[in-house]
Motif scaffolding. Structure first.
Motif, PDB file in Angstrom:
ATOM      1  N   GLN A   1      -9.811  -3.444  -3.777  1.00  0.00           N
ATOM      2  CA  GLN A   1     -10.378  -2.471  -4.711  1.00  0.00           C
ATOM      3  C   GLN A   1     -10.182  -2.890  -6.173  1.00  0.00           C
ATOM      4  O   GLN A   1     -10.964  -2.515  -7.045  1.00  0.00           O
ATOM      5  CB  GLN A   1      -9.752  -1.084  -4.487  1.00  0.00           C
ATOM      6  CG  GLN A   1     -10.152  -0.422  -3.185  1.00  0.00           C
ATOM      7  CD  GLN A   1      -9.370   0.860  -2.938  1.00  0.00           C
ATOM      8  OE1 GLN A   1      -8.165   0.928  -3.182  1.00  0.00           O
ATOM      9  NE2 GLN A   1     -10.032   1.868  -2.428  1.00  0.00           N
TER      10      GLN A   1
ATOM     11  N   ARG B   1       0.836  -1.195   0.000  1.00  0.00           N
ATOM     12  CA  ARG B   1       0.000   0.000   0.000  1.00  0.00           C
ATOM     13  C   ARG B   1       0.873   1.248   0.000  1.00  0.00           C
ATOM     14  O   ARG B   1       0.578   2.235  -0.670  1.00  0.00           O
ATOM     15  CB  ARG B   1      -0.920   0.010   1.227  1.00  0.00           C
ATOM     16  CG  ARG B   1      -1.988  -1.059   1.194  1.00  0.00           C
ATOM     17  CD  ARG B   1      -2.686  -1.145   2.533  1.00  0.00           C
ATOM     18  NE  ARG B   1      -3.628  -0.054   2.689  1.00  0.00           N
ATOM     19  CZ  ARG B   1      -4.948  -0.193   2.590  1.00  0.00           C
ATOM     20  NH1 ARG B   1      -5.456  -1.366   2.322  1.00  0.00           N
ATOM     21  NH2 ARG B   1      -5.741   0.850   2.763  1.00  0.00           N
TER      22      ARG B   1
ATOM     23  N   GLU C   1     -12.493   1.150 -15.338  1.00  0.00           N
ATOM     24  CA  GLU C   1     -13.016   2.526 -15.306  1.00  0.00           C
ATOM     25  C   GLU C   1     -11.877   3.522 -15.362  1.00  0.00           C
ATOM     26  O   GLU C   1     -11.929   4.512 -16.096  1.00  0.00           O
ATOM     27  CB  GLU C   1     -13.792   2.775 -14.004  1.00  0.00           C
ATOM     28  CG  GLU C   1     -15.210   2.244 -13.990  1.00  0.00           C
ATOM     29  CD  GLU C   1     -15.781   2.262 -12.580  1.00  0.00           C
ATOM     30  OE1 GLU C   1     -16.637   1.410 -12.291  1.00  0.00           O
ATOM     31  OE2 GLU C   1     -15.366   3.119 -11.756  1.00  0.00           O
TER      32      GLU C   1
ATOM     33  N   ALA D   1      -2.953   9.103 -12.194  1.00  0.00           N
ATOM     34  CA  ALA D   1      -2.670   7.760 -11.699  1.00  0.00           C
ATOM     35  C   ALA D   1      -3.433   7.536 -10.410  1.00  0.00           C
ATOM     36  O   ALA D   1      -3.551   8.445  -9.591  1.00  0.00           O
ATOM     37  CB  ALA D   1      -1.173   7.577 -11.447  1.00  0.00           C
ATOM     38  N   ARG D   2      -3.968   6.348 -10.238  1.00  0.00           N
ATOM     39  CA  ARG D   2      -4.698   6.016  -9.016  1.00  0.00           C
ATOM     40  C   ARG D   2      -4.268   4.649  -8.518  1.00  0.00           C
ATOM     41  O   ARG D   2      -4.100   3.721  -9.305  1.00  0.00           O
ATOM     42  CB  ARG D   2      -6.207   5.989  -9.271  1.00  0.00           C
ATOM     43  CG  ARG D   2      -6.755   7.295  -9.772  1.00  0.00           C
ATOM     44  CD  ARG D   2      -8.169   7.170 -10.272  1.00  0.00           C
ATOM     45  NE  ARG D   2      -8.389   8.078 -11.385  1.00  0.00           N
ATOM     46  CZ  ARG D   2      -9.475   8.057 -12.150  1.00  0.00           C
ATOM     47  NH1 ARG D   2     -10.424   7.167 -11.907  1.00  0.00           N
ATOM     48  NH2 ARG D   2      -9.598   8.919 -13.151  1.00  0.00           N
ATOM     49  N   SER D   3      -4.115   4.560  -7.197  1.00  0.00           N
ATOM     50  CA  SER D   3      -3.700   3.283  -6.617  1.00  0.00           C
ATOM     51  C   SER D   3      -4.909   2.512  -6.088  1.00  0.00           C
ATOM     52  O   SER D   3      -5.905   3.105  -5.678  1.00  0.00           O
ATOM     53  CB  SER D   3      -2.700   3.516  -5.478  1.00  0.00           C
ATOM     54  OG  SER D   3      -3.359   4.049  -4.351  1.00  0.00           O
ATOM     55  N   TYR D   4      -4.809   1.200  -6.154  1.00  0.00           N
ATOM     56  CA  TYR D   4      -5.899   0.340  -5.711  1.00  0.00           C
ATOM     57  C   TYR D   4      -5.345  -0.820  -4.900  1.00  0.00           C
ATOM     58  O   TYR D   4      -4.367  -1.460  -5.286  1.00  0.00           O
ATOM     59  CB  TYR D   4      -6.672  -0.223  -6.915  1.00  0.00           C
ATOM     60  CG  TYR D   4      -7.309   0.840  -7.765  1.00  0.00           C
ATOM     61  CD1 TYR D   4      -6.638   1.382  -8.854  1.00  0.00           C
ATOM     62  CD2 TYR D   4      -8.571   1.334  -7.446  1.00  0.00           C
ATOM     63  CE1 TYR D   4      -7.210   2.385  -9.618  1.00  0.00           C
ATOM     64  CE2 TYR D   4      -9.155   2.337  -8.205  1.00  0.00           C
ATOM     65  CZ  TYR D   4      -8.468   2.861  -9.291  1.00  0.00           C
ATOM     66  OH  TYR D   4      -9.038   3.868 -10.034  1.00  0.00           O
ATOM     67  N   THR D   5      -5.998  -1.116  -3.781  1.00  0.00           N
ATOM     68  CA  THR D   5      -5.608  -2.294  -3.003  1.00  0.00           C
ATOM     69  C   THR D   5      -6.071  -3.525  -3.770  1.00  0.00           C
ATOM     70  O   THR D   5      -6.831  -3.412  -4.736  1.00  0.00           O
ATOM     71  CB  THR D   5      -6.327  -2.301  -1.650  1.00  0.00           C
ATOM     72  OG1 THR D   5      -7.733  -2.345  -1.893  1.00  0.00           O
ATOM     73  CG2 THR D   5      -5.998  -1.056  -0.858  1.00  0.00           C
TER      74      THR D   5
ATOM     75  N   ALA E   1       1.890   6.270  -7.309  1.00  0.00           N
ATOM     76  CA  ALA E   1       0.830   7.077  -7.919  1.00  0.00           C
ATOM     77  C   ALA E   1       1.134   8.562  -7.758  1.00  0.00           C
ATOM     78  O   ALA E   1       0.944   9.353  -8.681  1.00  0.00           O
ATOM     79  CB  ALA E   1      -0.524   6.731  -7.298  1.00  0.00           C
ATOM     80  N   MET E   2       1.626   8.941  -6.573  1.00  0.00           N
ATOM     81  CA  MET E   2       2.002  10.338  -6.341  1.00  0.00           C
ATOM     82  C   MET E   2       3.075  10.778  -7.326  1.00  0.00           C
ATOM     83  O   MET E   2       3.026  11.877  -7.881  1.00  0.00           O
ATOM     84  CB  MET E   2       2.580  10.506  -4.932  1.00  0.00           C
ATOM     85  CG  MET E   2       1.591  10.540  -3.816  1.00  0.00           C
ATOM     86  SD  MET E   2       2.517  10.724  -2.257  1.00  0.00           S
ATOM     87  CE  MET E   2       1.277  10.114  -1.110  1.00  0.00           C
ATOM     88  N   ALA E   3       4.062   9.903  -7.527  1.00  0.00           N
ATOM     89  CA  ALA E   3       5.181  10.256  -8.400  1.00  0.00           C
ATOM     90  C   ALA E   3       4.702  10.459  -9.836  1.00  0.00           C
ATOM     91  O   ALA E   3       5.121  11.388 -10.524  1.00  0.00           O
ATOM     92  CB  ALA E   3       6.251   9.160  -8.341  1.00  0.00           C
TER      93      ALA E   3
ATOM     94  N   LYS F   1       1.662  11.265 -10.795  1.00  0.00           N
ATOM     95  CA  LYS F   1       0.860  12.492 -10.855  1.00  0.00           C
ATOM     96  C   LYS F   1       1.764  13.725 -10.902  1.00  0.00           C
ATOM     97  O   LYS F   1       1.454  14.704 -11.582  1.00  0.00           O
ATOM     98  CB  LYS F   1      -0.091  12.564  -9.657  1.00  0.00           C
ATOM     99  CG  LYS F   1      -1.191  11.538  -9.708  1.00  0.00           C
ATOM    100  CD  LYS F   1      -2.514  12.045  -9.154  1.00  0.00           C
ATOM    101  CE  LYS F   1      -3.198  12.942 -10.165  1.00  0.00           C
ATOM    102  NZ  LYS F   1      -4.648  13.059  -9.991  1.00  0.00           N
TER     103      LYS F   1
ATOM    104  N   MET G   1       2.522   1.584  -3.546  1.00  0.00           N
ATOM    105  CA  MET G   1       1.593   1.926  -4.623  1.00  0.00           C
ATOM    106  C   MET G   1       1.140   3.387  -4.517  1.00  0.00           C
ATOM    107  O   MET G   1       1.015   4.078  -5.534  1.00  0.00           O
ATOM    108  CB  MET G   1       0.377   0.993  -4.631  1.00  0.00           C
ATOM    109  CG  MET G   1      -0.688   1.296  -3.614  1.00  0.00           C
ATOM    110  SD  MET G   1      -2.105   0.155  -3.764  1.00  0.00           S
ATOM    111  CE  MET G   1      -3.285   0.976  -2.671  1.00  0.00           C
ATOM    112  N   ALA G   2       0.940   3.863  -3.280  1.00  0.00           N
ATOM    113  CA  ALA G   2       0.521   5.251  -3.091  1.00  0.00           C
ATOM    114  C   ALA G   2       1.639   6.205  -3.515  1.00  0.00           C
ATOM    115  O   ALA G   2       1.408   7.198  -4.204  1.00  0.00           O
ATOM    116  CB  ALA G   2       0.130   5.497  -1.636  1.00  0.00           C
TER     117      ALA G   2
ATOM    118  N   ARG H   1     -13.040  -1.435 -11.395  1.00  0.00           N
ATOM    119  CA  ARG H   1     -12.534  -0.100 -11.086  1.00  0.00           C
ATOM    120  C   ARG H   1     -11.279   0.201 -11.900  1.00  0.00           C
ATOM    121  O   ARG H   1     -11.015   1.348 -12.261  1.00  0.00           O
ATOM    122  CB  ARG H   1     -12.227   0.037  -9.585  1.00  0.00           C
ATOM    123  CG  ARG H   1     -13.485   0.185  -8.735  1.00  0.00           C
ATOM    124  CD  ARG H   1     -13.164   0.432  -7.275  1.00  0.00           C
ATOM    125  NE  ARG H   1     -12.845   1.840  -7.034  1.00  0.00           N
ATOM    126  CZ  ARG H   1     -12.656   2.359  -5.821  1.00  0.00           C
ATOM    127  NH1 ARG H   1     -12.743   1.576  -4.761  1.00  0.00           N
ATOM    128  NH2 ARG H   1     -12.363   3.623  -5.659  1.00  0.00           N
TER     129      ARG H   1
END
Lengths: 423, 423
Positions: A99, A75, A123, A92-96, A82-84, A86, A78-79, A120
């Protein structure tokens, strides 16, 4: 437009710099016009650190809580990833695992994937975003709990997503350039393969090669997912693990021999003087399987004397040997054997190649090469496209090199040896 | 049988030893025959470390991903705590904010709690288990994402659960023994209160006391939850924050004065020469609120000359001062003021006590004490049960001690001063 799934291992995202490097690579892939889904492992040694923390609390952490704990590693990465991305101007979006629709059974620590429903993710892709998914984890609908996927879980997450999303390929990134014809650390003249069939990769993975976990290779083979093994530290094209279709007549036969794998994780147990009657072998292996040990090779000596007994040898992972030995010793009366011999100084060397199917002289060449190198063969086992021999552990490097050379696999220059973990 | 909610802050679970200590305390509470629900913060400095990691990636981390990242801290501690309790032989299960039914809006980093539906917690308790809940986090049904609750979020999680579960009390644990009559670090003769009313606690929290976050105190007051402030490092009974019911005639009036709080986080802005016409003040505060600054005290000088202008002073958190100053400077023409004065060397000292409602001589005693100590008063503000004065920041300790002594709050012995963080 292609849909590409990329998996980045812990060594690729070991620190902030690694995460930024990976983010740039992902963005480059996106910029080429692809839909990109990424699964990522925990940073560097994070998982080991978390396990260590758990063991500071208790030697036997409760499985449900253990999974809750260790999944935080993925987690976090991945977060950050995604930040990097963006920060480079791409969505970019992270998903567990939950999710992302990675549905598993409820076996904590070793969950099986039951279903993958990545709506998701779909989507997110439709909205032009890059999806980052935590590897190595899923969700059990039964217990409504997070689960971890056990060994090979990170690679398998990537393959499972690729299959569910109908990806064009699944790229597995680590700190090695691809699949080599042998482990460069013991066979310096090993070279990187451009292509290898899924069937050959499966045999290599099952024979000790650590590049890809056999579970992931199996999943990919079953689902028809093309894998690419690459390094996140270079722009090398890596090795493509293509889906071979035996039905296809036009399938060009690739290189006769793919490579040489070795395995130093096994031990040999010999049950000496087993009554040569129906049921003896069954009794032995029943006890062994009750211990949960995964048996690799089995050799039952061919009877030469008429003394009513035989010897049965088998190999198994060293870590399971203790339990099996104790169980066998406890069953001595029941089985009626004479004695047990244990040898943890063995090593297995395997030659893998689809060409073996049709080429008759392979075993001759192999045994000849070993003989010339003065290496004694302890056990032999074969499959359609693999020959494995067991010898002394300290002779494994020499045996691997001799076989490698004999089959023309030696590259022109010495392979660059990374201190790569292959993770 | 009581249902008790306990909240443990980061300093209580700073390491494995702390986690085991807290686990023993939880088990002791359970052994007394109670149902126990625990909310826990991240271990030690974990949250700060994660934030630091995010800033190594980008100076402006995307909010959704930032919440995904920082919530791992609480997940780690809750899982380890559950493991520790299980190793002591008691059933314990950890739950994320989402699993615990902490439903929020979708404002990442500062989510408001919309609803609390802790059915899984209730089930766990009915099965005799101890429930551990990750503090500081919730779940937005709109976006199906994890959220963090912003400042005071950890204490508020505990109170919200206590309210939803109809708990008998909510115990907030940190590294301080309870609520003191003043901060022992500046008023050595401060002593610990056994009881304080919710109304008084609210005023103390709003006047600079860091023991409990005002948001949590408000929530508890609104929902009728009794709080207990205790140390996880001792067996001291702590301070009970009881729900005062102004309607209740028999309510015994507790101590006239509860305590003295101080606040060094504010700055003062004075807008000099504001046209004394309707709308001037509104124009100024409109600009200030657009900056999102939380104004504390406002003083508009009483007009003594007939020159058509007045001065308006107000205090606000130092960290918001820059933005407000710039905005005011940009609106000079529009408002028509003469100049702006800025003072970041102020401090506020507040006396809080429900007895102030009926006791007339309080302000006299206070101003007298300050005068005797030679302390000049810059601004004054009052509420039903609080008097606050603003003075020079470096005079705050002296002012606090003078007021504390004047109202008979000095304890017999010096308070043991912890290097406590109150977290």
């Amino acid at each position: 437009m292609s849909l590409i799934v990329q998996k980045y291992g812990g060594s690729s995202v070991a620190d902030a710099e690694g995460i930024r490097r990976v983010a740039r690579r992902i963005v480059d892939t996106k910029r080429e016009g692809n839909d990109v889904v990424v699964t990522v492992s925990a940073m560097g040694d994070t998982t080991d650190d978390l396990i260590d923390l758990a063991h500071q609390i208790t030697p036997m952490p409760e499985p449900r809580e253990f999974d809750m704990l260790v999944t935080t590693g993925e987690r976090i990465s991945m977060a950050l990833l995604a930040m990097a991305i963006k920060s480079l101007g791409y969505d970019a979006r992270s998903y567990t695992g939950s999710q992302a629709g990675m549905i598993t059974d409820s076996t904590h620590g070793d969950a099986r994937i039951l279903d993958v429903t990545p709506s998701r993710i779909r989507e997110a892709l439709d909205e032009g975003a890059i999806a980052i998914v935590a590897g190595f984890q899923g969700y059990s609908r039964d217990t409504r709990d997070i689960t971890t996927l056990g060994r090979g879980g990170s690679d398998t997450t990537a393959v499972a997503l690729a299959a569910a999303l109908n990806a064009d390929r699944c790229e597995i990134y680590s700190d090695v350039d691809g699949v080599f014809t042998a482990d460069p650390r013991i066979v310096p003249k090993a070279h990187k393969l451009d292509r290898i069939s899924s069937e050959e990769m499966l045999e290599l993975a099952g024979s000790g090669s650590k590049i890809l976990h056999i579970r992931a290779v199996e999943y990919a083979r079953r689902q028809g997912v093309t894998l690419v093994v690459r390094s996140s530290f270079s722009n090398e094209p890596g090795t493509t693990v293509y889906i071979d279709n035996p039905e296809e007549e036009n399938q060009v036969e690739e290189a006769t021999i793919a490579g040489v794998a070795h395995d130093l994780s096994q031990a040999k147990i010999t049950v000496v003087g087993v009554p040569d009657v129906p049921g003896s072998a069954a009794a032995i292996f029943n006890i062994v399987s009750q211990q949960g040990a995964n048996i690799d090779m089995i050799v039952q000596n061919v009877q030469t004397q008429n003394d009513g007994v035989t010897d049965i040898s088998f190999t198994l992972p060293k870590i399971t040997a203790d339990g099996v030995l104790k169980a066998l010793e406890g069953a001595r009366k029941e089985i009626g054997y004479e004695s047990i011999r244990f040898d943890d100084q063995i090593g297995k060397v395997s030659l893998v190649g689809s060409g073996m199917r049709t080429n008759i002289g392979v075993s001759t060449t192999l045994f000849d090469a070993l003989s010339k190198a003065g290496i004694n063969i302890d056990m032999i086992s074969t499959s359609e496209i693999r020959i494995s021999i067991v010898t002394r552990a300290d002779l494994v490097p020499e045996a691997a090199r001799a076989i490698h050379a004999a089959f023309g696999l030696d590259g022109e220059s010495e392979a660059v040896v990374y201190a790569g973990t292959g993770r």
